[in-house]
Design an enzyme around this catalytic site. Structure first.
Site, PDB file in Angstrom:
ATOM      1  CB  CYS A  28     -23.567   8.077 -13.118  1.00  0.00           C
ATOM      2  SG  CYS A  28     -23.442   6.293 -12.824  1.00  0.00           S
ATOM      3  CG  HIS A  33     -27.816   6.422 -13.137  1.00  0.00           C
ATOM      4  ND1 HIS A  33     -26.745   6.883 -13.857  1.00  0.00           N
ATOM      5  CD2 HIS A  33     -28.552   7.526 -12.800  1.00  0.00           C
ATOM      6  CE1 HIS A  33     -26.831   8.196 -13.977  1.00  0.00           C
ATOM      7  NE2 HIS A  33     -27.911   8.613 -13.325  1.00  0.00           N
ATOM      8  CG  ASN A  84     -30.347  11.088 -12.942  1.00  0.00           C
ATOM      9  OD1 ASN A  84     -29.153  11.059 -13.233  1.00  0.00           O
ATOM     10  ND2 ASN A  84     -31.251  10.382 -13.611  1.00  0.00           N
TER      11      ASN A  84
END
Length: 706
Positions: free
Chosen positions: A140, A308, A336
């Site tokens: 990520c 994350h 995101n």
């Protein structure tokens, strides 16, 4: 003079230590032989060789048709026909990358783009953060880095991320290569390196790529990802952070701002915001956010993903009267990389109370429905400081006109594995800053200096035990620091992040970058390598600065020879050495003490065991005969030597101060002559191994046990 020489595979090709993310040749810094050895050693990462980038690499052959023109018969359609490319397309000699467990659950086969796409593959349709999507790889932070780099290219019309892909056309734009051969230029282990890959990508049963992609099925993200993960050992990637990823992709300077370990006060939060806001708007900074552990309630209600990374795309400051509802006037637009699961807290898309018509008009370019479908969201700065762990900033190095880079090795055998008591053997550098001149407003110029320490990676480890840090001292006029307790200007934090050592499990290779807005001088302190003078576009006066005489001996106090301090009659039983100095010299006397494990030799203990808890001291006396008692000569401390029936006093020339555990040292200018070095423990009968080192800036020293 220490000559800096280029690494030259051919007479016209050379490696340079770059001064900018672009790596321009005009102001390149040549490399020493020692630096070349470091860069050569750390070219092997995870068992694969990744050579430094050389000037001729841009002419790498990507059209493989010439390779097949020597065949006996030309196939129907010619050597460039799809059938030939399908059979003879480039395959990476290193083989296929290891897949992650989540990829294997969906994996069907490896295919080339023209095999899994329903149209002609496109390298770049439109560089944008929108529609970039992380798939099943646990990267990520890397995908968030791609998003912010793409957004930068779109906003500032400057190539930042796509410039690393080859082949390129005459305008420097990467293009689709039907032969499937690509080269990605990444900053790995201190220097730009070429990462060769093919275009095969793992796909699922429906021929959907199991790699980062875009909604327009562009190739550039998946090719950069494949090259980066090839260096990291495969798609089975344990994860990273955006500072590390962005540094490899762009060469920008990483900075980690911890938001939760020391929660920022209102004042410090304002400072962080101002730096972030100014950096994003000027194009001098890129940013991402990272969460830590998130409790189940916040996961459900706020849609926060634990551990994350999120891309920061925009920062805005709203007038106070627009947020008369009490909302935050400082806001970030984030994404995101999953393209879903955006922030659902205050100012989230469902927060009807705060998203009143006037606020919508202020952010007119923001299409909420479209943004939510791409994983974008707005969040207030106060919520960021409350719910996120880390702000990762990356700064453009081109804002610093004066720069210098050094690549070096820290051998495991040099000094203890734990430096709690001693910095004598740690790599140390002297930095002297020039603040002469005036600023644009007529005042005195303010010096800004950034130091970046990067540990070279040789293998990806889930449990990395190599901790590094960097301390900055503002005293001693650039001389070597021996004791960690001396006051620091900036005290580092020990981390296992490659960029920023208390525990060393093996020899370390590292790169140290110095960035400044004013000229500076930089050198290793005596005992190591070189020095230089650095100004805008110039590096001069490189020279060797080594100790010319270094004497070492390894021994140990036994129960009998650990005589204790001079209040004991047994003080004279401590080890004594005769030191002969042939000419005036400045001498360092260093004493390292270590614990010994059961069945372990004293020599091995020097490197494997923590510093001893035995307290010791160094005394240096005039004369070269063994001392047989402690005495006072008037007001002066002295030792007495019995010679031909009478006592002869030997005066104390230097000592290491109070008794210390782990390490002690003394430094003094000595005239030619003979001296006695006496090593004593504070308590008698306390055995411990030690290493005695005597170093000088002149040759001709001699040391012998008495």
């Amino acid at each position: 003079m220490s000559d800096r020489i280029p690494l030259s595979p051919t007479p016209s090709a050379s490696v340079h230590s770059r001064h900018s993310a672009e790596g321009g040749e005009g102001d390149a810094q040549r490399l020493t032989v020692e630096e070349l050895r470091v860069l050569q050693h750390t070219s092997l990462v995870n068992g694969m060789l990744h050579l430094p980038w050389i000037g001729d690499d841009e002419r790498e052959p990507f059209d493989l048709s010439e390779h097949y023109t020597h065949a006996a018969a030309m196939p129907a359609g010619g050597w460039r026909s799809p059938a030939v490319i399908f059979v003879h397309g480039y395959s990476d000699p290193a083989g296929l990358l290891k897949l992650s467990s989540r990829q294997l659950e969906r994996y069907q086969q490896w295919l080339r783009p023209h095999q899994f796409l329903d149209r002609t593959p496109v390298m770049i349709k439109r560089v944008s953060s929108k529609k970039i999507s992380q798939e099943v790889v646990t990267n990520c932070s890397f995908v968030a880095s791609l998003c912010v780099c793409a957004d930068y290219e779109q906003r500032f019309k400057k190539r930042l991320i796509t410039r690393c892909i080859y082949p390129q056309d005459q305008r420097g734009r990467p293009y689709y290569n039907a032969w499937g051969k690509y080269m990605i230029k990444l900053l790995i282990n201190g220097i730009h390196r070429k990462i060769l890959i093919d275009d095969r990508v793992p796909v699922d049963r429906e021929n959907r790529p199991l790699a980062v992609t875009t909604a327009d099925q562009e190739l550039w993200p998946m090719l950069i990802e494949k090259a980066y993960l090839k260096v990291q050992g495969g798609y089975d990637f344990p994860g990273s952070n955006s500072g590390i990823d962005m540094h490899a992709l762009t060469g920008w300077i990483p900075e980690h701002v911890l938001l939760q370990e020391s929660p920022p006060s209102a004042a410090s939060s304002d400072i962080i915001w101002r730096r972030l806001y100014a950096g994003l708007h000027s194009g001098r900074a890129l940013g991402t956010l990272a969460t830590g552990q998130v409790d189940a309630i916040d996961q459900d209600w706020l849609w926060l993903v634990p551990n994350h990374a999120y891309a920061i795309l925009e920062a805005v400051e709203l007038p106070d009267d627009v947020r008369d509802d009490g909302g935050d006037t400082r806001m970030l637009r984030c994404k995101n990389p999953w393209r879903q699961h955006g922030w659902q807290g205050c100012d989230g898309p469902d927060d009807v109370h705060h998203w009143h018509p006037r606020l919508r008009r202020m952010l007119a370019a923001y299409n909420m429905a479209e943004a939510a479908a791409d994983g974008e969201f707005w969040i207030g700065w106060s919520a960021v400081c409350r719910y996120f762990d880390t702000l990762h900033l990356s700064w453009d190095p081109d804002q610093f006109p004066c720069r210098f880079t050094v690549h070096a090795a820290w051998p495991m055998a040099l000094g203890p594995a734990i430096d709690r008591h001693c910095f004598a053997w740690n790599p140390q550098y002297s930095l002297r800053i020039s603040t002469d001149g005036e600023s644009d407003d007529g005042g005195s110029s303010r010096a800004t200096v950034w130091l970046l320490l990067s540990r070279h990676m040789e293998a990806v480890e889930a449990d990395n035990r190599d901790y590094i840090t960097m301390h900055v001292y503002a005293t001693h006029g650039g001389e070597r620091i021996f004791y960690p307790v001396e006051p620091t200007a900036v005290k580092g934090v020990y981390v296992n992040n490659p960029h920023v050592l208390q525990e060393r499990t093996r020899s370390l290779y590292y790169t140290l970058n110095v960035y400044a807005n004013v000229p500076f001088s930089f050198r290793e302190t005596p005992g190591f390598a070189y020095a230089c003078e650095v100004g805008p576009g110039s590096i001069v006066a490189l020279f060797v600065h080594l100790m010319l005489s270094v004497l070492k001996t390894t021994d140990a106090w036994t129960v009998e020879t650990a005589g204790g301090n001079n209040t004991y009659d047994s003080w004279i039983d401590n080890p004594q050495y005769r030191l002969d100095v042939a000419m005036p010299a400045y001498v360092y006397i260093l004493l390292d003490l270590f614990d010994v494990a059961d069945g372990q030799s004293a020599v091995k203990a020097m490197h494997d065991q923590p510093p001893s808890m035995v307290a010791a001291k160094i005394d240096l006396f005039t004369g070269g005969d063994r001392i047989d008692r402690w005495a006072m000569a008037g007001k002066h401390m002295a030792a007495a030597v019995l010679m031909t029936g009478r006592s002869v006093y030997r005066y104390l020339a230097a000592h290491s101060g109070d008794y210390r555990m782990g390490f002690a040292y003394a430094a003094i200018s000595l005239d030619p002559g003979a001296y006695v070095v006496l090593l004593s423990t504070y308590d008698k009968g306390t055995p411990a191994p030690y290493k005695l080192t005597i170093a000088s800036d002149v040759p001709g020293l001699q040391l012998a046990r008495l």
